[in-house]
Design an enzyme around this catalytic site. Structure first.
Site, short mmCIF file in Angstrom:
data_model
loop_
_atom_site.label_atom_id
_atom_site.label_comp_id
_atom_site.label_asym_id
_atom_site.label_seq_id
_atom_site.Cartn_x
_atom_site.Cartn_y
_atom_site.Cartn_z
N PHE A 16 41.03 20.75 71.41
CA PHE A 16 42.10 19.93 71.25
C PHE A 16 43.71 20.03 72.07
O PHE A 16 44.49 20.82 71.33
CB PHE A 16 41.91 19.54 69.89
CG PHE A 16 43.28 18.15 69.10
CD1 PHE A 16 43.10 16.91 68.93
CD2 PHE A 16 45.00 18.84 69.17
CE1 PHE A 16 44.67 16.35 68.43
CE2 PHE A 16 45.87 18.04 68.33
CZ PHE A 16 45.58 16.83 67.83
N ARG A 38 36.31 32.74 69.09
CA ARG A 38 37.48 32.71 68.71
C ARG A 38 38.25 31.39 68.64
O ARG A 38 37.94 31.06 70.34
CB ARG A 38 38.33 34.05 69.37
CG ARG A 38 38.08 35.51 69.37
CD ARG A 38 38.13 35.38 67.76
NE ARG A 38 37.63 37.02 67.01
CZ ARG A 38 36.24 37.47 67.61
NH1 ARG A 38 35.56 36.73 66.43
NH2 ARG A 38 36.08 39.11 66.73
N ARG A 65 55.88 18.31 52.43
CA ARG A 65 54.62 18.72 53.29
C ARG A 65 53.51 18.05 53.50
O ARG A 65 53.02 17.87 51.75
CB ARG A 65 54.76 19.86 53.53
CG ARG A 65 55.95 20.90 53.77
CD ARG A 65 56.48 20.42 54.87
NE ARG A 65 57.78 21.42 56.05
CZ ARG A 65 58.23 21.33 57.17
NH1 ARG A 65 57.67 21.04 58.22
NH2 ARG A 65 58.81 22.78 57.43
N ALA A 77 64.05 25.44 59.13
CA ALA A 77 63.60 26.06 60.54
C ALA A 77 63.56 25.19 60.90
O ALA A 77 62.80 23.96 60.52
CB ALA A 77 62.34 27.01 60.47
N GLU A 93 68.71 23.71 64.97
CA GLU A 93 68.08 23.21 63.21
C GLU A 93 68.91 23.22 62.22
O GLU A 93 68.92 22.23 61.03
CB GLU A 93 66.70 24.28 63.45
CG GLU A 93 65.73 23.88 63.78
CD GLU A 93 64.85 22.64 64.24
OE1 GLU A 93 64.27 22.27 62.73
OE2 GLU A 93 64.40 21.52 64.43
N GLU A 97 69.53 19.56 59.98
CA GLU A 97 68.72 19.55 58.80
C GLU A 97 69.82 19.79 57.53
O GLU A 97 69.61 19.15 57.15
CB GLU A 97 67.28 20.78 58.33
CG GLU A 97 66.62 20.50 60.04
CD GLU A 97 65.62 21.65 59.50
OE1 GLU A 97 65.27 22.24 59.03
OE2 GLU A 97 64.03 21.27 60.22
N GLY A 116 45.57 34.73 61.76
CA GLY A 116 44.17 35.18 61.96
C GLY A 116 43.47 33.48 62.81
O GLY A 116 42.47 33.24 63.31
N GLU A 120 51.23 31.18 66.85
CA GLU A 120 53.01 31.10 66.02
C GLU A 120 53.45 31.78 65.97
O GLU A 120 53.59 33.52 65.69
CB GLU A 120 53.23 29.53 64.39
CG GLU A 120 53.75 29.65 64.50
CD GLU A 120 54.39 28.85 63.42
OE1 GLU A 120 55.03 28.12 63.07
OE2 GLU A 120 53.33 28.41 62.88
N GLU A 139 64.19 11.18 63.22
CA GLU A 139 63.82 9.99 62.44
C GLU A 139 62.47 10.50 62.13
O GLU A 139 61.68 10.97 62.07
CB GLU A 139 63.13 8.55 63.76
CG GLU A 139 62.42 7.69 63.55
CD GLU A 139 64.04 6.84 62.42
OE1 GLU A 139 62.84 5.68 62.93
OE2 GLU A 139 64.54 6.49 63.15
#
Length: 181
Positions: A16, A38, A65, A77, A93, A97, A116, A120, A139
């Site tokens: 994806f 994996r 979230r 963040a 940031e 923010e 796992g 990132e 936005e």
């Protein structure tokens, strides 16, 4: 030195491709010579800022979230843009923010929140000498700004108001850097 736990990539297949995340399925050679599969997410990386006000309070944000369908209390963040310098991203940031700019910046370290299933990394910065200049939310971005002392933030971790792993990790750094360890 060869790591006896190393897994060698044999093949890689994109599963994806999204705006934020890319999912891959790799065949790997395992340490015992057998093969395995994996699946993992490639992420562009991110930064987290520990903004420290002159009075010692830290600036947090409350943000909804979607994956967990609730608002979370977290430190500012954001995701790195392609080829963006990590300090430039942290400065951007913080201002976007929270509406603050910082004069004194220090890179503290890095964390890997999802080892796992993702590559990132989140680079952690401490910002002091803050001046309020006004936020520049993206936005569709809606935030509430919250100011907490380090003791209040610690209490919020232990009473369940802060459950975000990047924020909890950064608070360990904040305690060390702000003399509370």
């Amino acid at each position: 030195m060869n790591d006896p736990l190393h897994e060698e990539q044999l093949t890689s297949e994109p599963v994806f491709q999204g705006r934020l995340l890319n999912v891959f399925r790799d065949e790997v050679r395992l340490p015992d010579g057998k093969s395995g599969v994996r699946e993992y997410i490639k992420h562009p990386g991110a930064v987290l800022v520990i903004p420290v006000c002159d009075d010692g309070r830290l600036i947090f944000e409350r943000q909804f979230r979607y994956p967990l369908h609730r608002a979370f209390l977290e430190l500012p963040a954001g995701k790195l843009d392609p080829d963006e310098d990590i300090l430039a991203c942290a400065r951007r940031e913080l201002q976007e923010e929270t509406g603050y700019e910082g004069d004194d910046w220090r890179h503290l370290g890095v964390m890997h929140p999802c080892i796992g299933y993702s590559n990132e990394r989140i680079e952690i910065f401490l910002a002091k000498g803050l001046t309020h200049v006004g936020h520049a939310w993206d936005e569709g971005e809606f935030l509430e700004i919250v100011y907490l002392t380090l003791d209040e933030a610690r209490a919020a971790v232990f009473d369940g108001r802060i459950t975000d792993s990047k924020t909890i990790t950064a608070l360990f750094w904040a305690e060390r850097e702000l003399g509370k360890a």
